[in-house]
Scaffold this motif. Structure first.
Motif, mmCIF file in Angstrom:
data_model
loop_
_atom_site.group_PDB
_atom_site.id
_atom_site.type_symbol
_atom_site.label_atom_id
_atom_site.label_comp_id
_atom_site.label_asym_id
_atom_site.label_seq_id
_atom_site.Cartn_x
_atom_site.Cartn_y
_atom_site.Cartn_z
ATOM 1 N N ARG A 73 0.866 -1.029 -0.151
ATOM 2 C CA ARG A 73 0.037 -0.065 -0.051
ATOM 3 C C ARG A 73 0.892 1.297 0.126
ATOM 4 O O ARG A 73 0.170 2.228 0.231
ATOM 5 C CB ARG A 73 -0.837 0.128 1.191
ATOM 6 C CG ARG A 73 -2.172 -1.069 1.317
ATOM 7 C CD ARG A 73 -2.825 -0.654 2.244
ATOM 8 N NE ARG A 73 -2.501 -0.396 3.568
ATOM 9 C CZ ARG A 73 -2.462 -1.422 4.395
ATOM 10 N NH1 ARG A 73 -2.684 -2.679 4.292
ATOM 11 N NH2 ARG A 73 -1.901 -0.819 5.705
ATOM 12 N N ASP B 74 2.642 4.440 -1.118
ATOM 13 C CA ASP B 74 2.519 5.485 -2.050
ATOM 14 C C ASP B 74 3.578 5.337 -3.158
ATOM 15 O O ASP B 74 4.673 5.223 -3.209
ATOM 16 C CB ASP B 74 2.758 6.896 -1.612
ATOM 17 C CG ASP B 74 2.596 7.928 -2.525
ATOM 18 O OD1 ASP B 74 2.726 7.868 -3.475
ATOM 19 O OD2 ASP B 74 2.316 9.178 -2.049
ATOM 20 N N ASN B 75 2.871 5.015 -4.339
ATOM 21 C CA ASN B 75 3.862 4.891 -5.592
ATOM 22 C C ASN B 75 4.659 5.882 -6.168
ATOM 23 O O ASN B 75 5.631 5.803 -7.077
ATOM 24 C CB ASN B 75 2.873 4.350 -6.830
ATOM 25 C CG ASN B 75 2.671 3.057 -6.593
ATOM 26 O OD1 ASN B 75 3.281 2.276 -6.301
ATOM 27 N ND2 ASN B 75 1.265 2.816 -7.208
ATOM 28 N N ASN B 76 4.690 6.994 -5.508
ATOM 29 C CA ASN B 76 5.436 8.286 -5.784
ATOM 30 C C ASN B 76 6.802 7.891 -4.923
ATOM 31 O O ASN B 76 7.808 8.582 -5.280
ATOM 32 C CB ASN B 76 4.908 9.587 -5.221
ATOM 33 C CG ASN B 76 4.042 10.028 -6.153
ATOM 34 O OD1 ASN B 76 3.809 10.139 -7.293
ATOM 35 N ND2 ASN B 76 2.947 10.671 -5.518
ATOM 36 N N ASP C 186 4.857 -0.147 -9.190
ATOM 37 C CA ASP C 186 3.826 -0.065 -8.299
ATOM 38 C C ASP C 186 4.001 -1.197 -7.367
ATOM 39 O O ASP C 186 4.274 -2.312 -7.458
ATOM 40 C CB ASP C 186 2.583 -0.574 -9.354
ATOM 41 C CG ASP C 186 1.352 -0.585 -8.551
ATOM 42 O OD1 ASP C 186 1.187 -0.594 -7.406
ATOM 43 O OD2 ASP C 186 0.341 -0.382 -9.186
#
Length: 162
Positions: free
Chosen positions: A96, A98-100, A142
């Motif tokens: 979970r 954050d993909n940043n 991701d």
């Protein structure tokens, strides 16, 4: 590409009448955390965020790293899901993220970290020792899609002592 650094807390002390979460590091745990963090700093990737279990031994270990890596504390957080020994909560936590965030370090506990290092990495590790670090890279962008990655680096105290 995502990079995950799994860092097990340093050796804890059983010399105090304290709850599991409140157990402090032994002197050896403090010294090993300094040794591993200073060695890791030589080849450390730029980390976007560091998360720690709320247990004192993990938190103290993470603070040694933060200081030795000159890491910005505004990109540090304590998360209760990392106080996990099976690995299930840690795995959900990582999926979970954050993909940043490209590169994340997490500080926590065994059996969780040995299990996840073996699940996600490509090198079998019998046991991630106290103050042991495992750096894994994943060819995805991701966090929810990470599965098998490449174990890029392992830094264990016993390999650094003569």
């Amino acid at each position: 590409m995502k990079q995950l650094i799994l860092m097990r807390h340093g050796k804890s002390s059983w010399d105090y009448d304290a709850s599991d979460k409140d157990r402090p590091l032994k002197e050896r745990g403090i010294n090993d955390a300094h040794l591993v963090s200073k060695t890791f700093k030589i080849h450390a990737p730029q980390m976007d965020f560091i998360y720690s279990s709320p247990a004192i031994r993990a938190l103290h270990t993470s603070m040694i790293f933060v200081r030795n890596l000159d890491f910005d504390l505004s990109n540090f957080s304590i998360n209760n899901e990392l106080y996990d020994f099976s690995g299930d909560n840690v795995e959900r936590f990582v999926h979970r993220l954050d993909n940043n965030l490209k590169t994340v370090a997490i500080f926590g506990h065994n059996y969780a970290f040995t299990s996840l290092a073996n699940t996600w990495g490509d090198q079998y590790i019998e046991n991630v020792p106290t103050a042991g670090l495992v750096h894994i890279t994943f060819g995805v962008d991701d966090w929810s899609k990470i599965s098998k990655g490449i174990t890029k680096q392992m830094v264990f105290p016993k390999h650094l002592k003569k």
